[in-house]
Scaffold this motif. Structure first.
Motif, PDB file in Angstrom:
ATOM      1  N   GLU A   1       0.921  -1.318  -0.145  1.00 25.27           N
ATOM      2  CA  GLU A   1      -0.090   0.027   0.074  1.00 25.27           C
ATOM      3  C   GLU A   1       0.809   1.231  -0.179  1.00 25.27           C
ATOM      4  O   GLU A   1       1.861   1.205   0.620  1.00 25.27           O
ATOM      5  CB  GLU A   1      -0.796   0.117   1.236  1.00 25.27           C
ATOM      6  N   TRP A   2       0.441   2.275  -0.839  1.00 30.98           N
ATOM      7  CA  TRP A   2       1.207   3.799  -0.661  1.00 30.98           C
ATOM      8  C   TRP A   2       0.815   4.423   0.457  1.00 30.98           C
ATOM      9  O   TRP A   2      -0.379   4.429   0.864  1.00 30.98           O
ATOM     10  CB  TRP A   2       0.809   4.337  -2.012  1.00 30.98           C
ATOM     11  N   THR A   3       1.850   5.095   0.947  1.00 33.94           N
ATOM     12  CA  THR A   3       1.471   6.337   1.584  1.00 33.94           C
ATOM     13  C   THR A   3       2.281   7.297   0.727  1.00 33.94           C
ATOM     14  O   THR A   3       3.475   7.388   0.371  1.00 33.94           O
ATOM     15  CB  THR A   3       2.348   6.207   2.823  1.00 33.94           C
ATOM     16  N   ARG A   4       1.261   8.248  -0.083  1.00 37.72           N
ATOM     17  CA  ARG A   4       1.736   9.014  -0.976  1.00 37.72           C
ATOM     18  C   ARG A   4       2.304   8.562  -2.330  1.00 37.72           C
ATOM     19  O   ARG A   4       3.378   8.126  -2.505  1.00 37.72           O
ATOM     20  CB  ARG A   4       2.896   9.990  -0.456  1.00 37.72           C
ATOM     21  N   LYS A   5       1.434   8.153  -3.124  1.00 42.08           N
ATOM     22  CA  LYS A   5       1.700   7.688  -4.387  1.00 42.08           C
ATOM     23  C   LYS A   5       2.388   8.511  -5.444  1.00 42.08           C
ATOM     24  O   LYS A   5       2.030   9.705  -5.450  1.00 42.08           O
ATOM     25  CB  LYS A   5       0.448   7.044  -5.148  1.00 42.08           C
ATOM     26  N   PRO A   6       3.567   7.992  -6.120  1.00 39.99           N
ATOM     27  CA  PRO A   6       4.236   9.063  -7.114  1.00 39.99           C
ATOM     28  C   PRO A   6       3.479   9.120  -8.458  1.00 39.99           C
ATOM     29  O   PRO A   6       2.664   8.272  -8.353  1.00 39.99           O
ATOM     30  CB  PRO A   6       5.689   8.245  -7.103  1.00 39.99           C
ATOM     31  N   ASP A   7       3.731  10.080  -9.137  1.00 40.77           N
ATOM     32  CA  ASP A   7       3.359  10.040 -10.552  1.00 40.77           C
ATOM     33  C   ASP A   7       3.480   8.967 -11.391  1.00 40.77           C
ATOM     34  O   ASP A   7       2.742   8.567 -12.089  1.00 40.77           O
ATOM     35  CB  ASP A   7       3.573  11.517 -10.979  1.00 40.77           C
ATOM     36  N   GLN A   8       4.679   8.400 -11.198  1.00 39.68           N
ATOM     37  CA  GLN A   8       5.322   7.459 -12.096  1.00 39.68           C
ATOM     38  C   GLN A   8       5.889   6.331 -11.398  1.00 39.68           C
ATOM     39  O   GLN A   8       6.780   6.525 -10.528  1.00 39.68           O
ATOM     40  CB  GLN A   8       6.349   8.059 -13.113  1.00 39.68           C
ATOM     41  N   TYR A   9       5.409   5.155 -11.493  1.00 39.32           N
ATOM     42  CA  TYR A   9       5.806   3.880 -10.779  1.00 39.32           C
ATOM     43  C   TYR A   9       5.295   2.666 -11.635  1.00 39.32           C
ATOM     44  O   TYR A   9       4.508   2.810 -12.585  1.00 39.32           O
ATOM     45  CB  TYR A   9       5.431   3.860  -9.568  1.00 39.32           C
ATOM     46  N   LYS A  10       6.214   1.502 -11.324  1.00 40.65           N
ATOM     47  CA  LYS A  10       5.793   0.476 -12.067  1.00 40.65           C
ATOM     48  C   LYS A  10       6.093  -0.790 -10.913  1.00 40.65           C
ATOM     49  O   LYS A  10       7.014  -0.866 -10.488  1.00 40.65           O
ATOM     50  CB  LYS A  10       6.539  -0.088 -13.138  1.00 40.65           C
ATOM     51  N   ILE A  11       5.041  -1.579 -10.734  1.00 43.56           N
ATOM     52  CA  ILE A  11       5.025  -2.760  -9.692  1.00 43.56           C
ATOM     53  C   ILE A  11       4.833  -4.052 -10.297  1.00 43.56           C
ATOM     54  O   ILE A  11       3.556  -4.438 -11.020  1.00 43.56           O
ATOM     55  CB  ILE A  11       3.976  -2.685  -8.701  1.00 43.56           C
ATOM     56  N   GLU A  12       5.776  -4.758 -10.393  1.00 42.87           N
ATOM     57  CA  GLU A  12       5.774  -6.193 -10.906  1.00 42.87           C
ATOM     58  C   GLU A  12       5.976  -7.136  -9.978  1.00 42.87           C
ATOM     59  O   GLU A  12       6.302  -7.048  -8.725  1.00 42.87           O
ATOM     60  CB  GLU A  12       6.660  -6.301 -12.061  1.00 42.87           C
ATOM     61  N   LYS A  13       5.801  -8.492 -10.142  1.00 47.81           N
ATOM     62  CA  LYS A  13       5.809  -9.329  -9.178  1.00 47.81           C
ATOM     63  C   LYS A  13       7.515  -9.447  -8.464  1.00 47.81           C
ATOM     64  O   LYS A  13       7.513  -9.631  -7.196  1.00 47.81           O
ATOM     65  CB  LYS A  13       5.591 -10.878  -9.772  1.00 47.81           C
ATOM     66  N   ASP A  14       8.380  -9.324  -9.211  1.00 46.50           N
ATOM     67  CA  ASP A  14       9.808  -9.468  -8.779  1.00 46.50           C
ATOM     68  C   ASP A  14      10.716  -8.229  -9.038  1.00 46.50           C
ATOM     69  O   ASP A  14      11.705  -8.161  -8.659  1.00 46.50           O
ATOM     70  CB  ASP A  14      10.496 -10.620  -9.282  1.00 46.50           C
ATOM     71  N   LYS A  15       9.763  -6.922  -9.256  1.00 47.72           N
ATOM     72  CA  LYS A  15      10.682  -5.480  -9.568  1.00 47.72           C
ATOM     73  C   LYS A  15       9.587  -4.360  -9.317  1.00 47.72           C
ATOM     74  O   LYS A  15       8.566  -4.644  -9.708  1.00 47.72           O
ATOM     75  CB  LYS A  15      11.255  -5.839 -10.902  1.00 47.72           C
TER      76      LYS A  15
END
Length: 200
Positions: free
Chosen positions: A9-23
């Motif tokens: 869960e985010w505390t303050r989400k950035p404008d750009q990000y990528k969440i994958e299973k291993d990265k």
């Protein structure tokens, strides 16, 4: 317990990000930081933080950080345990200049931060961390799991949140990359030396 990216869960989400299973990739935003009061009374509490919650009292969390793209003073990324704005800890490499950067940790209890560092070459662009919990005491290790810091968190005895963060306190941005994330049994073993004092 597993470090499952779907549960973060985010505390303050950035404008750009990528969440994958291993990265996980986070692109920092300018003027973002975590710091409270100490030394020059400055306060900043707006860095993106991505964490999971647990009530487990004994465990270790391991992650590899890649900050190849950091280039500006104070650019940083690493591990974090963010409870609220006045109670948290972090471990990271903070860019300084073309010659050196700071490998360090910050512990913030009840609204006051400290900062413990050592200088490392600016050519270092990746760093492993291990964050371990033993009830309300914590240990941060780096690289080949050399001890950086042991600390007590006054508000860290019950459920906590822990994970990763990245920020750029000045006018810059860079992509921080996090891989090899896993949770293990607590690798910070019980102290086997001097016995504790008797408390009456």
């Amino acid at each position: 317990m597993e470090f499952i990216t779907d549960k973060l869960e985010w505390t303050r989400k950035p404008d750009q990000y990528k969440i994958e299973k291993d990265k996980i990739e986070i692109v920092t935003m300018p003027q973002t930081d975590l710091w409270q009061r100490t030394y020059y009374h400055f306060r900043n509490d707006n860095a993106p933080v991505l964490q999971m919650e647990t009530g487990e009292k004994y465990f270790s969390f391991i992650v590899k950080t890649d900050f190849t793209e950091s280039y500006h003073r104070f650019d940083q990324c690493g591990i974090v345990m963010y409870l609220d704005s006045e109670n948290w800890l972090k471990g990271s490499v903070e860019y300084e200049n073309e010659k050196f950067q700071h490998l360090g940790s910050v512990v913030t209890n009840h609204g006051y931060s400290d900062w413990a560092t050592t200088a490392i070459p600016a050519t270092v662009k990746t760093m492993w961390y291990r964050f371990s919990r033993r009830e309300d005491d914590y240990c941060i290790e780096c690289l080949n799991f050399t001890q950086m810091r042991i600390c007590h968190m006054w508000e860290g005895a019950e459920k906590i949140k822990f994970g990763i963060y990245a920020c750029s306190p000045e006018e810059s941005c860079f992509k921080a990359v996090f891989t090899d994330m896993k949770i293990t049994e607590c690798m910070w073993k019980a102290h086997d030396g001097q016995a504790p004092d008797d408390i009456e």
